[in-house]
Every structure is written in C-alpha cells, then in structure tokens.
Design a protein around this motif. Structure first.
Motif, PDB file in Angstrom:
ATOM      1  N   HIS B 179    -132.765 -80.552  46.940  1.00 17.67           N
ATOM      2  CA  HIS B 179    -131.804 -79.421  47.526  1.00 17.67           C
ATOM      3  C   HIS B 179    -132.120 -78.402  46.663  1.00 17.67           C
ATOM      4  CE1 HIS B 179    -130.238 -81.862  50.653  1.00 17.67           C
ATOM      5  NE2 HIS B 179    -129.368 -82.691  49.872  1.00 17.67           N
ATOM      6  N   ARG B 180    -131.943 -78.560  45.257  1.00 19.06           N
ATOM      7  CA  ARG B 180    -132.403 -77.438  44.312  1.00 19.06           C
ATOM      8  C   ARG B 180    -133.746 -76.786  44.583  1.00 19.06           C
ATOM      9  NH1 ARG B 180    -129.415 -78.333  39.650  1.00 19.06           N
ATOM     10  NH2 ARG B 180    -129.531 -76.608  38.144  1.00 19.06           N
ATOM     11  N   LYS B 181    -134.672 -77.659  44.680  1.00 17.18           N
ATOM     12  CA  LYS B 181    -135.947 -76.993  44.772  1.00 17.18           C
ATOM     13  C   LYS B 181    -136.013 -76.283  46.065  1.00 17.18           C
ATOM     14  CE  LYS B 181    -138.245 -80.837  42.481  1.00 17.18           C
ATOM     15  NZ  LYS B 181    -139.151 -81.931  42.644  1.00 17.18           N
ATOM     16  N   ASN B 182    -135.396 -76.720  47.238  1.00 15.72           N
ATOM     17  CA  ASN B 182    -135.423 -75.873  48.438  1.00 15.72           C
ATOM     18  C   ASN B 182    -134.600 -74.763  48.447  1.00 15.72           C
ATOM     19  OD1 ASN B 182    -137.059 -77.874  49.747  1.00 15.72           O
ATOM     20  ND2 ASN B 182    -135.414 -79.243  50.332  1.00 15.72           N
ATOM     21  N   LEU B 183    -133.622 -74.714  47.565  1.00 15.07           N
ATOM     22  CA  LEU B 183    -132.870 -73.478  47.188  1.00 15.07           C
ATOM     23  C   LEU B 183    -133.418 -72.591  46.659  1.00 15.07           C
ATOM     24  CD1 LEU B 183    -129.464 -74.905  46.374  1.00 15.07           C
ATOM     25  CD2 LEU B 183    -129.946 -73.447  48.315  1.00 15.07           C
ATOM     26  N   LEU B 184    -134.400 -72.891  45.488  1.00 22.64           N
ATOM     27  CA  LEU B 184    -135.134 -71.979  44.835  1.00 22.64           C
ATOM     28  C   LEU B 184    -136.492 -71.299  45.793  1.00 22.64           C
ATOM     29  CD1 LEU B 184    -135.626 -74.045  41.580  1.00 22.64           C
ATOM     30  CD2 LEU B 184    -134.318 -72.049  41.739  1.00 22.64           C
ATOM     31  N   SER B 185    -136.837 -72.281  46.787  1.00 20.01           N
ATOM     32  CA  SER B 185    -137.960 -71.522  47.433  1.00 20.01           C
ATOM     33  C   SER B 185    -137.249 -70.884  48.395  1.00 20.01           C
ATOM     34  CB  SER B 185    -138.765 -72.922  47.980  1.00 20.01           C
ATOM     35  OG  SER B 185    -138.470 -73.224  49.373  1.00 20.01           O
ATOM     36  N   ILE B 192    -132.714 -71.110  38.219  1.00 16.21           N
ATOM     37  CA  ILE B 192    -131.279 -70.928  38.852  1.00 16.21           C
ATOM     38  C   ILE B 192    -130.459 -69.635  38.521  1.00 16.21           C
ATOM     39  CG2 ILE B 192    -129.149 -72.397  38.382  1.00 16.21           C
ATOM     40  CD1 ILE B 192    -130.636 -73.649  40.584  1.00 16.21           C
ATOM     41  N   ALA B 193    -130.641 -69.445  37.538  1.00 14.57           N
ATOM     42  CA  ALA B 193    -130.066 -67.909  36.963  1.00 14.57           C
ATOM     43  C   ALA B 193    -130.023 -67.060  37.902  1.00 14.57           C
ATOM     44  CB  ALA B 193    -130.552 -67.569  35.600  1.00 14.57           C
ATOM     45  N   SER B 194    -131.484 -66.732  38.519  1.00 15.22           N
ATOM     46  CA  SER B 194    -131.668 -65.640  39.325  1.00 15.22           C
ATOM     47  C   SER B 194    -131.081 -66.038  40.633  1.00 15.22           C
ATOM     48  CB  SER B 194    -133.097 -65.132  39.446  1.00 15.22           C
ATOM     49  OG  SER B 194    -134.012 -66.260  39.757  1.00 15.22           O
ATOM     50  N   LEU B 195    -131.379 -67.244  41.176  1.00 16.09           N
ATOM     51  CA  LEU B 195    -130.930 -67.788  42.550  1.00 16.09           C
ATOM     52  C   LEU B 195    -129.379 -67.626  42.376  1.00 16.09           C
ATOM     53  CD1 LEU B 195    -131.598 -71.108  44.098  1.00 16.09           C
ATOM     54  CD2 LEU B 195    -129.288 -70.434  43.990  1.00 16.09           C
ATOM     55  N   VAL B 196    -128.550 -67.894  41.421  1.00 16.66           N
ATOM     56  CA  VAL B 196    -127.020 -67.705  41.555  1.00 16.66           C
ATOM     57  C   VAL B 196    -126.619 -66.153  41.674  1.00 16.66           C
ATOM     58  CG1 VAL B 196    -124.935 -67.946  40.140  1.00 16.66           C
ATOM     59  CG2 VAL B 196    -126.481 -69.865  40.355  1.00 16.66           C
ATOM     60  N   LYS B 197    -127.517 -65.403  40.979  1.00 18.69           N
ATOM     61  CA  LYS B 197    -127.366 -63.968  41.034  1.00 18.69           C
ATOM     62  C   LYS B 197    -127.473 -63.425  42.280  1.00 18.69           C
ATOM     63  CE  LYS B 197    -129.174 -59.551  39.838  1.00 18.69           C
ATOM     64  NZ  LYS B 197    -130.682 -58.869  39.105  1.00 18.69           N
TER      65      LYS B 197
END
Lengths: 205, 205
Positions: B179-185, B192-197
């Motif tokens: 799931h984490r990888k899919n979120l990043l893509s 994750i830092a930029s994703l959360v931002k």
DNA sequence: TTTCTTATCCCTTAAAAAGAGGATTTTTAT
DNA sequence: ATAAAAATCCTCTTTTTAAGGGATAAGAAA
C-alpha cells in the motif's frame, strides 16, 4: 460619546456588505467606505485617515499582515482591528505583532463588533473570547525553529534525503542528521512522517 | 419573473448580514431568514422550505457538506448553492457531489449572487468563474485513493511504522508495504515525507 | 566575561523504508 | 459470467532513518 470613523479592508464583498449593514444605523460610527486590496487601501489613506480600520487577514493573495505593518508605520494613530474566519488562528499572533490593536472573528455579533471598534478607538486592545481561547491553545504548542532547522525541514518535506540536503547546503550529512534529530525532538514526533504532518498543519511549511 | 425564497446557512454573522443586506431591496427575492448550525437549519426546514439555500461549506466544527447531503435526501426540491471563501477549493467538488447545484465565492458581487440564485432556482447549475478555474486546476492533480490506501496513509501520517500499521489492521507487513508503495507511486512522491506534505496540503488527511 | 544558543561535526547499531521483482485472492462493476 | 480493480502476500537488496552516545567553535545575550 464621540463619533468613530471606520474603514474596512476585505476582499470578500459579502463581508463588507455585512459590516456596512451592521454599522449603518449607528450614530457613533462614521462609515468611510471600504477597500478590497492593499493598493486601494493605501491610496485611500492618502486622503482620509480613519480612526479604526477593520482589516481582513488574508486579502486573496496579498497579506493583511504586511499591510497592517506598513499602515502602522505611516499612520501610527490609526487603530487596526483584525478580522478573520474561525480557522485562521495561526495568524492572530502575527497581526498583533504587526501593530493591530485587536482581533474579531467574522461570526461576531453586532454588539461585539461595536464594542471592539470603540475599545480600540480609545487606544485599548480588544480580543474576542474565541480568539483568546485559540491563542491560549496555541501558546503551549508553538514551536520555535532556528533558521537552519527551518531550512532543513523544508528540504525534508520536499522529499530530499539527508545526503541530498547536505550537498545542497554544503554541510556534512551528520550535521543535517543532527538538525533532523532536533526537529524530531522539538516536535516530539515519532518520525518524519508525523513531523511533516504537524509542520504543514501548523503552517510552518 | 417569479419570486424566489431564500434561506442562508452560515456561522459567520457578518456574512449573513452581508447577504441579507444585498438581497433586501430585491423584489424577486423572499428572504426567509438564516440558520447558523446544522440543527437550527433542519429545524427550520420542518416548517418552511425555501427554493434556494445558500450554504456555507464549513459551519465551525460541523460540515456544510454533510448537511447538504441530508437536505437533498429529505427535500430534493430545494436547490442548494455552496458559499465559501477563496481558499477552500478542495471542497467545491465535495459539495457538488453531495447535491449542491452551484458554488459562489464570498467575494461575489451583488449581481453574481443574484444570477447564481436565479439560475439554480430554475434547476440549472451555477459555478462562479473563480470556482471553475480552481476546479480545473485541481482536476489534473486529483488523486483517487482506495479505502485501504487512505487508511494506511492516515496511520503513516500519524507516525506509525509498517509493523505497527500491520498489527493494527490485521494484515501482513508486506501488505502494508505494498500500500505504501502504491501511495508513493500515485502521488509520484520521492518518499513518505513529501507524500505526507502533499496529502496534508490537498487536505486528504 | 561568562553563559547560552546555534551550528557544526563524529561514531555505532538497529530498524525502517525504498526499489525491484512477482503472485494470489477477493470485491466490484458491467 | 467475466473482466477489472482492490487487497492480500512473498523474496531480496540497498539506502535511509532513528536512537543512542558525545564534542567543538562561533556568536549573541546577559
């Protein structure tokens, strides 16, 4: 009681209308008009100086805070009353620091608005109780970052690794790592994910 | 032209005043009054049904969006016009999805407001040009997350590790990692830092 | 002048995340 | 019924963080 002259600076037409309508019947208020931008406000002030300015914190892309500062520099006699919606607590502090005499939320009643205007017109300060509560809540949570920490935090949030940041600001990786650790401990965050979330929500980034 | 009955739901008193004042002189508008909360609005509707409701998106802690939905379920004939300040673009979509017929920003002029009210009262939809622009800008950037991805994203942003999340939602660590990888893509984020931002700024969290 | 803060640098170890594959089983929608 | 989407699980490697420790130099403030 004397008559107090008032100008409103807000980019929301409906709010201007609301305030005008509320103040209309008041004999103790002289309505000078409104401005919807920094420039129109400064232009207006060249010819007329109100005793009180009701100032919206965010004027579209412009900042009511910067405007507040420059008004107080040029016309220190004018009393400024910050005006804002509920969810912009983080700006209350800033506008007060920049010379505003008070702060009223846009869900204020007629009475509260009048009280606020007359209070600041006499040189005293006025804080709506909601605003005060918000300030107190924030008080404990306010996190002060150093110049470097802020810089590093921004790079972290952009997705750079310690290595990349080190290369970018010409310091050792271990230095960046130390800043990172200090950030984590200042925010009391478990890791960078939660740190970035907090920082964005506190509008530090 | 027929007379259109109007109710406003907004927790900002100054905005209510502003709209009331603007619409006051209009013969084609029948002003039914205002509500400042979900409950008072629903209570009002039991006795009177306006043709058009002007609805603020955020009613303090309550959500104008949820209210919009329940009103359209109980009174499908009522046309709802979303009302909001400039910086809440992300909600335009949501209120439209929940049954609103249009959207007007709070810096609208009297004419725009009237046009909007009459347009939606006839069953058509009205979008302020600013709102449309904002929608288009967002269009490309809108990221659709699955239920699980959203759940995982929230835990990540709270600072939980994959292990902890796995334990919390009773799946394998590798699943959480996927799931984490899919979120990043999906976010095209570097980490994750930029994703959360991004997620916080898009108000997905 | 001395103390405090800020910024800089270093070490070690363990845990976590990122990057690269691939695969199976449920749901959901057509 | 069947195709598409979502959710689940796996291995392996490399990079990055987290957590623990400590140290020094420069500048500001008291």
């Amino acid at each position: 009681m004397n008559v107090v002259s008032v100008l409103i600076v807000d980019d929301h037409y409906l709010v201007i209308e609301g305030v005008r309508s509320l103040l209309q019947g008041e004999k103790r208020i002289e309505w000078l008009g409104h401005a919807t931008s920094t420039e129109s406000c400064l232009a207006f002030l060249k010819h007329h100086q109100p005793e009180v300015i009701l100032m919206d914190i965010n004027l579209g892309n412009e900042s009511g805070i910067a405007l507040c500062k420059s008004i107080k520099e040029k016309y220190p006699a004018i009393h400024i009353l910050g005006l804002s919606t509920f969810n912009q607590q983080s700006f209350i502090k800033k506008i007060i620091e920049n010379g505003a005499s008070g702060y009223v939320l846009k869900n204020a009643t007629k009475n509260e608005l009048l009280t606020a205007i007359f209070t600041v017109s006499m040189g005293r300060s006025y804080m709506s109780s909601d605003a005060l509560q918000l300030l107190r809540k924030q008080e404990n949570k306010t996190i002060i970052l150093t110049r470097r920490e802020k810089e590093v935090l921004e790079f972290i949030a952009e997705g750079l690794t310690n290595n990349e940041i080190a290369a970018k600001i010409f310091v050792s990786v271990t230095t960046v790592d130390t800043h990172r650790k200090n950030l984590l401990s200042k925010f009391q965050a478990r890791n960078i994910a939660s740190l970035v979330k907090m920082a964005v929500q506190m509008e530090l980034i």
